[in-house]
Design an enzyme around this catalytic site. Structure first.
Site, short mmCIF file in Angstrom:
data_model
loop_
_atom_site.label_atom_id
_atom_site.label_comp_id
_atom_site.label_asym_id
_atom_site.label_seq_id
_atom_site.Cartn_x
_atom_site.Cartn_y
_atom_site.Cartn_z
N MET A 52 59.03 -6.28 31.19
CA MET A 52 60.19 -6.39 32.62
C MET A 52 61.22 -6.15 32.35
O MET A 52 62.62 -5.30 32.29
CB MET A 52 59.81 -7.13 34.03
CG MET A 52 60.52 -6.79 35.18
SD MET A 52 60.70 -8.40 36.47
CE MET A 52 58.86 -7.86 37.56
N ARG B 218 61.31 23.10 52.10
CA ARG B 218 62.29 22.01 52.14
C ARG B 218 62.26 22.29 53.69
O ARG B 218 61.94 23.01 54.18
CB ARG B 218 62.64 21.40 51.39
CG ARG B 218 62.73 19.94 51.35
CD ARG B 218 63.39 19.15 49.76
NE ARG B 218 64.53 19.63 49.26
CZ ARG B 218 65.29 19.05 48.42
NH1 ARG B 218 64.70 18.67 47.48
NH2 ARG B 218 66.39 20.11 48.19
N LYS C 134 74.74 12.11 44.33
CA LYS C 134 74.13 11.40 45.47
C LYS C 134 73.12 10.38 44.02
O LYS C 134 73.09 10.32 42.69
CB LYS C 134 72.79 12.76 45.46
CG LYS C 134 72.54 14.01 44.98
CD LYS C 134 71.77 14.43 45.11
CE LYS C 134 71.04 15.10 44.66
NZ LYS C 134 69.80 15.96 45.41
N TYR D 71 51.45 -7.02 27.17
CA TYR D 71 50.76 -7.71 27.20
C TYR D 71 48.62 -5.81 27.27
O TYR D 71 49.61 -4.86 27.51
CB TYR D 71 50.75 -6.65 29.34
CG TYR D 71 52.06 -7.44 29.68
CD1 TYR D 71 51.60 -9.49 29.92
CD2 TYR D 71 52.78 -7.47 29.83
CE1 TYR D 71 53.17 -9.41 30.45
CE2 TYR D 71 53.72 -8.54 30.55
CZ TYR D 71 53.65 -9.68 30.69
OH TYR D 71 54.56 -10.55 31.65
#
Length: 435
Positions: free
Chosen positions: A332, A154, A35, A284
């Site tokens: 990014m 769950r 998965k 940044y």
């Protein structure tokens, strides 16, 4: 070259063989979890590689010996998936191996999932009723695995609901009750796992269910190695298939589990190397400021590829066999790495100061005092290896995890992530290269 994930087929085969070697009963089935894009490794690449583990290559009763560990050569029995879209993809690749859908599907997906010959984990009666309706429409018998809530909190049914679903499944002609399962929430905790298993065993005893009556399963990666007595008639390896430690557990000391090999090596390349002066802000918000004159390499990988922001000023990379710290905020598409003040460019002779004028120009134009004060605050944990290295250049390969000396577990531990999230977080734009 851009960021790429090398998927090592031999290590994948090694891991599935090693997992089988940990299984007590050779008749126990294996449902491999592919998965979430095979835990980030590439659904198509991994599923086809596993599906091609043809038993005619090596007789199923053969055994392979390696470093005193005996490996069974038998292949896999199921692919474990979360969504029908993944099942649809597997069938489009020509894969006919049985598929077990772990998660509940949208009602609108059920008929298509039945056409894809999926089996369903059923965690409540309402979902079972929807499957019955879809099965009647398709006029096909559908296999289900009834799930008991033993402590995961769950999907899963309590004892009363389970018994009702058990009766309904056996009465309906469109339903084949094929499996009974539960999910262990913390295989690293013996106390909690034992408590869950005791509840599960009481259910099996109350319904007089024997091991070979159904496919009974609960063992995930951690439980396969830690609790062989809970393997029942099928196991569901996930993270271990990909050579990573269950629960990001660096202290996992099972001999076989420690022999797992990483399947993914996440690589990028150096795209720039430049000198910078003491006190220079990097990336940044200048979260890192150079504490001394240094060389900085720019690497073509960022959070757009799956390198998390949490690597900023914490994690390392490997270049030419040495570790270097990531400095400044992960962006990014790019990250910055400190090569150290004594880095020497290829072809540079000892004593040369390539870039010295460049550094002086920076010093003239900027307020160094302000940046040095910021450096003391932000750089406390950054350590740079100043050993001179001459063979790093533009295009040099950079490993972010998966090589000897830099595991995904270590990177996760340093950055406060999980190995699961790092692996599954590798983005779609990153090519998976089967090697």
């Amino acid at each position: 070259m851009p960021t790429r994930a090398l998927i090592k087929k031999d290590n994948l085969y090694h891991n599935i063989a090693l997992i089988r070697s940990a299984i007590v009963d050779p008749q126990t089935k294996v449902c491999v979890s592919v998965k979430s894009n095979a835990y980030g490794h590439g659904l198509k690449e991994v599923a086809l590689a596993l599906d091609n583990m043809a038993l005619d290559d090596v007789a199923s009763n053969d055994m392979v010996h390696n470093n005193d560990i005996v490996y069974s050569s038998r292949g896999i029995d199921y692919f474990g998936l979360a969504h029908n879209s993944e099942a649809r993809a597997l069938r489009s690749y020509g894969i006919r191996t049985a598929i077990l859908l772990y998660s509940h599907q949208e009602v609108t997906e059920l008929e298509d999932a039945i056409h894809n010959e999926c089996e369903f984990v059923v965690g409540d009666i309402e979902y079972l009723q929807h499957i019955i309706i879809a099965a009647q429409k398709t006029k096909k018998t559908v296999a289900v695995h009834l799930k008991y809530e033993s402590g995961m909190g769950r999907l899963g049914m309590d004892t009363i609901q389970f018994e009702q679903a058990y009766v309904l499944a056996h009465k309906n002609p469109y339903i084949q009750p094929k499996g009974i399962c539960t999910h262990l929430s913390d295989s690293s905790s013996h106390t909690h796992t034992k408590g869950q298993i005791e509840k599960f065993e009481r259910l099996l005893q109350a319904l007089a269910i024997k091991k070979h009556d159904y496919i009974i399963h609960c063992a995930n990666s951690g439980a396969i190695f830690r609790y062989p007595e809970y393997q029942y008639s099928m196991v569901r390896p996930g993270i271990s298939l990909y050579g990573a430690m269950p629960n990001n557990d660096l202290g996992f000391n099972d001999t076989k589990a420690r022999a797992l090999k990483p399947v993914m090596e996440l690589q990028a390349s150096v795209v720039s190397i430049k000198p910078y002066p003491k006190g220079w802000g990097v990336s940044y918000n200048s979260l890192y400021t150079t504490p001394s004159d240094t060389y900085i390499a720019v690497i073509c990988a960022g959070y757009g590829d799956g390198v998390p922001i949490s690597f900023s000023n914490k994690a390392d990379v490997m270049i030419e066999g040495r570790r270097y710290p990531i400095i400044g905020r992960v962006t990014m598409d790019l990250i910055m790495v400190d090569l150290g003040a004594d880095f020497k460019k290829e072809g540079e002779k000892d004593g040369e100061k390539d870039g010295e004028e460049h550094i002086r120009d920076y010093n003239i134009d900027h307020n160094i005092k302000h940046n040095i004060e910021r450096a003391h605050k932000n750089n406390a944990n950054i350590k740079v290896d100043n050993t001179r290295v001459a063979n790093i250049r533009i295009g040099s390969t950079v490993t972010l995890w998966g090589s000897e000396g830099l595991s995904v577990e270590e990177q996760a531990h340093i950055s406060g992530e999980l190995n699961y999230t790092l692996l599954t977080g590798v983005m779609g734009r990153v090519p998976r290269v089967l090697v």
